[in-house]
Design a protein around this motif. Structure first.
Motif, short mmCIF file in Angstrom:
data_model
loop_
_atom_site.label_atom_id
_atom_site.label_comp_id
_atom_site.label_asym_id
_atom_site.label_seq_id
_atom_site.Cartn_x
_atom_site.Cartn_y
_atom_site.Cartn_z
N ILE A 1 14.08 -16.27 -6.15
CA ILE A 1 14.51 -17.66 -6.05
C ILE A 1 15.33 -18.03 -7.28
O ILE A 1 14.91 -17.81 -8.42
CB ILE A 1 13.29 -18.62 -5.93
CG1 ILE A 1 12.49 -18.31 -4.67
CG2 ILE A 1 13.75 -20.07 -5.94
CD1 ILE A 1 13.24 -18.55 -3.38
N ILE A 2 16.52 -18.58 -7.03
CA ILE A 2 17.37 -19.08 -8.12
C ILE A 2 17.05 -20.55 -8.32
O ILE A 2 17.04 -21.32 -7.38
CB ILE A 2 18.86 -18.93 -7.76
CG1 ILE A 2 19.19 -17.51 -7.34
CG2 ILE A 2 19.75 -19.35 -8.92
CD1 ILE A 2 20.58 -17.36 -6.74
N GLY A 3 16.81 -20.97 -9.58
CA GLY A 3 16.50 -22.37 -9.83
C GLY A 3 15.00 -22.63 -9.74
O GLY A 3 14.20 -21.73 -9.51
N HIS B 1 14.97 -25.72 -2.74
CA HIS B 1 16.16 -26.55 -2.54
C HIS B 1 17.24 -26.19 -3.56
O HIS B 1 18.42 -26.03 -3.20
CB HIS B 1 15.79 -28.03 -2.67
CG HIS B 1 16.98 -28.95 -2.61
ND1 HIS B 1 17.68 -29.20 -1.45
CD2 HIS B 1 17.63 -29.66 -3.59
CE1 HIS B 1 18.68 -30.03 -1.69
NE2 HIS B 1 18.67 -30.32 -2.99
N GLU B 2 16.85 -26.05 -4.83
CA GLU B 2 17.82 -25.68 -5.87
C GLU B 2 18.38 -24.29 -5.57
O GLU B 2 19.58 -24.04 -5.78
CB GLU B 2 17.15 -25.68 -7.25
CG GLU B 2 16.88 -27.07 -7.80
CD GLU B 2 16.26 -27.00 -9.18
OE1 GLU B 2 16.57 -26.06 -9.95
OE2 GLU B 2 15.44 -27.87 -9.50
N GLN C 1 22.34 -23.64 -5.12
CA GLN C 1 23.05 -22.73 -6.03
C GLN C 1 23.67 -21.57 -5.26
O GLN C 1 24.77 -21.11 -5.59
CB GLN C 1 22.10 -22.23 -7.12
CG GLN C 1 21.72 -23.32 -8.12
CD GLN C 1 20.89 -22.78 -9.28
OE1 GLN C 1 21.08 -21.65 -9.72
NE2 GLN C 1 19.97 -23.59 -9.77
N THR C 2 22.96 -21.08 -4.24
CA THR C 2 23.51 -20.01 -3.42
C THR C 2 24.77 -20.48 -2.69
O THR C 2 25.79 -19.78 -2.64
CB THR C 2 22.48 -19.50 -2.40
OG1 THR C 2 21.33 -19.00 -3.10
CG2 THR C 2 23.06 -18.38 -1.54
N ARG C 3 24.71 -21.69 -2.14
CA ARG C 3 25.88 -22.25 -1.45
C ARG C 3 27.06 -22.38 -2.41
O ARG C 3 28.20 -22.05 -2.06
CB ARG C 3 25.54 -23.63 -0.85
CG ARG C 3 24.68 -23.57 0.38
CD ARG C 3 24.18 -24.95 0.78
NE ARG C 3 25.24 -25.83 1.17
CZ ARG C 3 25.71 -25.96 2.42
NH1 ARG C 3 25.18 -25.24 3.39
NH2 ARG C 3 26.67 -26.81 2.70
#
Length: 201
Positions: free
Chosen positions: A4-6, A10-11, A15-17
């Motif tokens: 998981i980033i962030g 949701h984060e 961030q992936t988007r």
């Protein structure tokens, strides 16, 4: 399970988007939209190919998401700039300057040549977001009419004409020539909407 980033799911998704959008923008500049694949975009973004499909079912959906994001960001920035000014004439000048700077600041909003690669349904969705920007211009002109800064006029006619003038023109890259072109565009639009002569300079 992917890392998981962030600080939250949701984060991580946001961030992936943004990574996908940045990769798409870079690759479109280098090769053009038609020459890239979802695998290319995933690789450039540093995410797994399956991660792309978690957000967008195909390349067109990714481009549409990117264009929507860019348009919304631009509209919000433009709204803040206009809200900081009281005089409708200066608000209109600000609108023109922001539109003139659009290509240097935002990558796709609202570039017609990119909209042309989308399906008819996707083009309509993009058009709905571009209306956000047109609504800001309509509000500026309506405020100017209400305060007497501009004469009465049919905004259904004026708004698309002004937008065609300010967003359909390629501004020079040279700073001095660009400043002159923006100044001439401002004067032309202000005359077109009936601003007092003293406000044209």
């Amino acid at each position: 399970m992917p890392k998981i980033i962030g600080g939250s799911l949701h984060e991580h998704r946001e961030q992936t988007r943004h990574k996908l959008f940045a990769a798409l923008s870079t690759l479109m500049t280098e090769r053009g939209f038609d020459a890239i694949t979802l695998a290319d975009i995933a690789n450039a973004a540093g995410v797994g190919r399956t991660a792309v499909y978690n957000h967008f079912p195909d390349k067109e959906a990714l481009l549409l998401g990117f264009m929507t994001y860019e348009t919304e960001q631009y509209a919000a920035t433009l709204q803040r700039a206009i809200d900081a000014i009281d005089d409708p004439v200066e608000q209109l000048r600000t609108y023109i300057r922001q539109q003139a700077d659009l290509a240097r600041v935002y990558h796709v909003a609202p570039r017609p040549e990119l909209r042309s690669v989308l399906s008819r349904g996707a083009q309509q969705r993009v058009r709905e977001h571009v209306v956000l920007v047109e609504r800001l211009l309509r509000d500026v002109l309506a405020r100017g009419i209400a305060t007497g800064a501009f004469p009465e006029q049919d905004l259904d006619v004026t708004v698309p004409l002004v937008n065609a003038c300010v967003s359909g023109r390629n501004m020079p890259a040279d700073d001095e020539e660009r400043a002159r072109a923006v100044e001439q565009t401002e004067a032309f639009v202000l005359r077109a909407v009936g601003a007092p002569v003293g406000q044209l300079v």
